[in-house]
Write a protein that holds these residues in place. Structure first.
Motif, mmCIF file in Angstrom:
data_model
loop_
_atom_site.group_PDB
_atom_site.id
_atom_site.type_symbol
_atom_site.label_atom_id
_atom_site.label_comp_id
_atom_site.label_asym_id
_atom_site.label_seq_id
_atom_site.Cartn_x
_atom_site.Cartn_y
_atom_site.Cartn_z
ATOM 1 N N PHE A 191 0.801 -1.221 0.000
ATOM 2 C CA PHE A 191 0.000 0.000 0.000
ATOM 3 C C PHE A 191 0.837 1.275 0.000
ATOM 4 C CE2 PHE A 191 -3.013 -3.143 1.622
ATOM 5 C CZ PHE A 191 -4.110 -2.862 0.816
ATOM 6 N N GLY A 192 2.108 1.184 0.404
ATOM 7 C CA GLY A 192 2.959 2.364 0.370
ATOM 8 C C GLY A 192 3.033 2.985 -1.013
ATOM 9 N N PRO A 193 3.393 2.206 -2.055
ATOM 10 C CA PRO A 193 3.456 2.765 -3.414
ATOM 11 C C PRO A 193 2.106 3.287 -3.905
ATOM 12 C CG PRO A 193 4.653 0.692 -3.287
ATOM 13 C CD PRO A 193 3.906 0.825 -1.998
ATOM 14 N N VAL A 194 1.016 2.613 -3.520
ATOM 15 C CA VAL A 194 -0.327 3.053 -3.931
ATOM 16 C C VAL A 194 -0.621 4.436 -3.376
ATOM 17 C CG1 VAL A 194 -2.796 2.572 -3.789
ATOM 18 C CG2 VAL A 194 -1.179 0.694 -4.141
ATOM 19 N N LEU A 195 -0.321 4.619 -2.088
ATOM 20 C CA LEU A 195 -0.553 5.915 -1.457
ATOM 21 C C LEU A 195 0.358 6.977 -2.046
ATOM 22 C CD1 LEU A 195 -0.887 4.796 2.289
ATOM 23 C CD2 LEU A 195 -2.714 5.655 0.818
ATOM 24 N N ARG A 235 1.496 7.110 -5.139
ATOM 25 C CA ARG A 235 1.005 7.497 -6.472
ATOM 26 C C ARG A 235 -0.245 8.362 -6.386
ATOM 27 N NH1 ARG A 235 2.367 2.060 -7.696
ATOM 28 N NH2 ARG A 235 0.164 1.462 -7.439
ATOM 29 N N SER A 236 -1.139 8.005 -5.446
ATOM 30 C CA SER A 236 -2.395 8.750 -5.341
ATOM 31 C C SER A 236 -2.231 10.072 -4.603
ATOM 32 C CB SER A 236 -3.455 7.891 -4.634
ATOM 33 O OG SER A 236 -3.023 7.530 -3.333
ATOM 34 N N ASN A 237 -1.168 10.174 -3.775
ATOM 35 C CA ASN A 237 -0.907 11.402 -3.022
ATOM 36 C C ASN A 237 0.570 11.738 -3.119
ATOM 37 O OD1 ASN A 237 -3.590 11.857 -1.260
ATOM 38 N ND2 ASN A 237 -3.117 9.661 -1.326
ATOM 39 N N PRO A 238 1.018 12.296 -4.258
ATOM 40 C CA PRO A 238 2.451 12.568 -4.460
ATOM 41 C C PRO A 238 3.047 13.482 -3.399
ATOM 42 C CG PRO A 238 1.224 12.784 -6.517
ATOM 43 C CD PRO A 238 0.210 12.655 -5.439
ATOM 44 N N ALA A 239 2.211 14.307 -2.785
ATOM 45 C CA ALA A 239 2.727 15.238 -1.772
ATOM 46 C C ALA A 239 3.239 14.508 -0.537
ATOM 47 C CB ALA A 239 1.633 16.229 -1.379
ATOM 48 N N LEU A 240 2.798 13.294 -0.353
ATOM 49 C CA LEU A 240 3.232 12.538 0.835
ATOM 50 C C LEU A 240 4.705 12.158 0.751
ATOM 51 C CD1 LEU A 240 0.190 10.139 1.447
ATOM 52 C CD2 LEU A 240 0.899 12.082 2.851
ATOM 53 N N GLY A 241 5.163 11.838 -0.446
ATOM 54 C CA GLY A 241 6.552 11.418 -0.602
ATOM 55 C C GLY A 241 6.829 10.123 0.164
ATOM 56 N N ALA A 242 7.973 10.096 0.843
ATOM 57 C CA ALA A 242 8.358 8.892 1.592
ATOM 58 C C ALA A 242 7.433 8.627 2.770
ATOM 59 C CB ALA A 242 9.795 9.030 2.083
ATOM 60 N N SER A 243 6.738 9.664 3.235
ATOM 61 C CA SER A 243 5.833 9.474 4.375
ATOM 62 C C SER A 243 4.631 8.601 4.005
ATOM 63 C CB SER A 243 5.359 10.823 4.909
ATOM 64 O OG SER A 243 4.638 11.534 3.920
ATOM 65 N N ALA A 244 4.455 8.325 2.712
ATOM 66 C CA ALA A 244 3.372 7.427 2.298
ATOM 67 C C ALA A 244 3.551 6.058 2.942
ATOM 68 C CB ALA A 244 3.355 7.304 0.770
ATOM 69 N N TYR A 245 4.809 5.658 3.134
ATOM 70 C CA TYR A 245 5.072 4.349 3.744
ATOM 71 C C TYR A 245 4.794 4.391 5.250
ATOM 72 C CZ TYR A 245 7.144 3.193 -0.720
ATOM 73 O OH TYR A 245 7.317 2.949 -2.062
ATOM 74 N N LEU A 298 -10.845 17.113 10.126
ATOM 75 C CA LEU A 298 -9.564 16.430 10.134
ATOM 76 C C LEU A 298 -8.648 16.951 9.034
ATOM 77 C CD1 LEU A 298 -10.920 12.803 10.616
ATOM 78 C CD2 LEU A 298 -9.936 14.263 12.366
ATOM 79 N N GLY A 299 -7.348 16.823 9.276
ATOM 80 C CA GLY A 299 -6.392 17.184 8.250
ATOM 81 C C GLY A 299 -6.343 16.111 7.173
ATOM 82 N N SER A 300 -5.579 16.345 6.117
ATOM 83 C CA SER A 300 -5.574 15.424 4.985
ATOM 84 C C SER A 300 -5.105 14.023 5.356
ATOM 85 C CB SER A 300 -4.704 15.997 3.870
ATOM 86 O OG SER A 300 -3.373 16.211 4.338
ATOM 87 N N VAL A 301 -3.972 13.898 6.051
ATOM 88 C CA VAL A 301 -3.466 12.573 6.429
ATOM 89 C C VAL A 301 -4.403 11.920 7.434
ATOM 90 C CG1 VAL A 301 -1.591 11.328 7.551
ATOM 91 C CG2 VAL A 301 -1.069 13.164 5.935
ATOM 92 N N ALA A 302 -4.820 12.669 8.443
ATOM 93 C CA ALA A 302 -5.734 12.115 9.438
ATOM 94 C C ALA A 302 -7.048 11.714 8.794
ATOM 95 C CB ALA A 302 -5.975 13.136 10.548
ATOM 96 N N GLU A 303 -7.509 12.520 7.852
ATOM 97 C CA GLU A 303 -8.753 12.199 7.153
ATOM 98 C C GLU A 303 -8.588 10.924 6.334
ATOM 99 O OE1 GLU A 303 -11.955 14.387 4.153
ATOM 100 O OE2 GLU A 303 -10.133 15.420 4.816
ATOM 101 N N MET A 304 -7.424 10.801 5.690
ATOM 102 C CA MET A 304 -7.147 9.601 4.909
ATOM 103 C C MET A 304 -7.137 8.355 5.783
ATOM 104 S SD MET A 304 -3.679 8.796 2.752
ATOM 105 C CE MET A 304 -3.687 10.492 2.167
ATOM 106 N N LEU A 305 -6.477 8.448 6.951
ATOM 107 C CA LEU A 305 -6.412 7.297 7.848
ATOM 108 C C LEU A 305 -7.788 6.964 8.415
ATOM 109 C CD1 LEU A 305 -3.085 7.995 9.784
ATOM 110 C CD2 LEU A 305 -3.526 6.177 8.120
ATOM 111 N N MET A 306 -8.580 8.001 8.727
ATOM 112 C CA MET A 306 -9.913 7.751 9.252
ATOM 113 C C MET A 306 -10.789 7.082 8.199
ATOM 114 S SD MET A 306 -11.615 7.813 11.974
ATOM 115 C CE MET A 306 -10.510 8.841 12.960
ATOM 116 N N ASN A 307 -10.606 7.490 6.949
ATOM 117 C CA ASN A 307 -11.368 6.866 5.861
ATOM 118 C C ASN A 307 -10.978 5.400 5.704
ATOM 119 O OD1 ASN A 307 -13.191 7.154 3.502
ATOM 120 N ND2 ASN A 307 -11.334 6.684 2.353
#
Length: 388
Positions: free
Chosen positions: A40-44, A46-56, A139-148
């Protein structure tokens, strides 16, 4: 008897107790955590390029949230079981999600269903709570993503676990319906196990075969998850079928019915005394100590090897082998009670005694195994070939 302490392999990391229930994080959980990050790291990313390495990092947070969801699921099982007095030994969180391990208890179809469905119900409650929080737009973007992710994972976990087949919780509903209709829990367990196998076939068709027939290649992540889940379900379903089949044969396990005729003779007796009792052709001989308790069994081959002239002077103990300490069972023992009793004893042979402590038979471990597996003992004492 002195026992040598042997180191016990720890199955995981103790996380303490919740509501009095010990919780263990199995080492295998780190495999699924790594799998989640890798897939799921690479998926996140690609879908959220702003995350960068934090996607993992977010992917690992998803693995932790899933772990929490499973823990709540298992706690719901444990706390519901507590209402009916079922003692919970521990909760183990592992590669396959987790399981709640109970001590011995008496189940009924209705209670079994309620305890089983408490787990998925807890996941639906978590999904609803996450939906309410997610819908608040606070919620913020990352928190919103995790809650979703948390919301959907709990919803899917709840739905998946109510599917009608073991080892899923919904399989307990199938088991209980068949159990109630037939009066046999064993038949219910077998039926629910086959339900689990059918679910595996349907999953394979929907996620693997259907895309291939349509000319598409299955997504690698979905493919790996399907194989992992299908393997877990197939093993659990097969174990349920085996367990149900063995449980259905428990009525055949009886100390009196499976033992061979035997007589008890004191340790002071001679080989000649044993021959007079019909040994070794028709009757086994159990050697009893001064207090009358069984201590050994006469070896038929050793008994026959004694020259007739020496039979009267050869002590019985010279042609016998020792029984394990306490290796004797009441002749009225049967079913699960007998199996639990034998599991606490060492050795392969057990004397059978009546209400007065008199030896009436000799029970072998091989005879018990043959009864519960439906296989005939081989000449070397091990079961073989299913009975017809």
């Amino acid at each position: 008897m002195t026992e040598t302490a042997t180191p016990v392999r720890r199955e995981g990391i103790p996380l303490g107790r919740i509501a009095g229930v010990p919780v263990v994080l199995a080492y295998s959980w780190f495999i699924i955590a790594a799998f989640t990050v890798i897939v799921f790291g690479p998926v996140l990313d690609r879908s959220n390029p702003a995350l960068g390495a934090s996607a993992y990092v977010v992917a690992f947070a998803y693995a932790v949230l899933l772990l929490i969801s499973v823990l709540v699921h298992e706690l719901a099982h444990a706390l519901t079981a507590r209402i009916y007095g079922w003692p919970t030994q521990k909760i183990v969180l592992n590669l396959w999600g987790g399981h709640t391990q109970f001590d011995s208890f008496t189940a009924t179809p209705g209670r079994s269903v309620l305890v089983a469905l408490a787990g998925p119900a807890a996941n639906f409650v978590l999904a609803a709570g996450a939906w309410l929080v997610h819908d608040s737009d606070s919620l913020g973007s990352v928190a919103e993503m995790l809650m979703n992710i948390f919301m959907w994972s709990n919803f899917v976990l709840g739905v998946f676990n109510v599917l009608p087949g073991l080892p899923l919780d919904g399989g307990r509903l199938v088991e209980s319906v068949v159990w109630k209709a037939t009066g046999s829990q064993a038949k219910g367990t077998v039926a629910a196990g086959w339900g689990g196998r059918l679910i595996v076939v349907l999953l394979g068709y929907w996620f693997i075969l259907r895309p291939l027939l349509a000319g598409d290649s299955p997504d690698f992540g979905n493919l790996m998850i399907t194989i992992l889940v299908a393997g877990f379900l197939w093993m659990g379903a097969s174990a349920a079928i085996q367990q149900g089949t063995l449980r259905g044969r428990l009525h055949l396990v009886s100390a009196a019915g499976l033992s061979t005729p035997a007589v008890g003779l004191p340790a002071t007796a001679s080989v000649q005394d044993a021959l007079r009792m019909g040994a070794p052709s028709s009757t086994a001989v159990v050697v009893c100590g001064g207090d009358g308790r069984p201590e050994g069994v006469v070896d038929p081959a050793a008994l026959q090897s004694v020259p007739p002239a020496a039979a009267g002077t050869t002590p019985l103990t010279a042609v016998s082998y020792a029984l394990a300490a306490g290796a004797y069972v009441p002749e009225w023992s049967k079913g699960q009670e007998l199996l639990q009793f034998l599991s606490q004893l060492e050795g392969r042979d057990y004397a059978v005694v009546d209400h007065n402590g008199k030896v009436t038979g000799l029970l072998s471990q091989e005879a018990v195994l043959a009864a519960i597996t439906g296989r005939r003992p081989r000449p070397d004492g091990h079961p073989q070939g299913r009975n017809r």
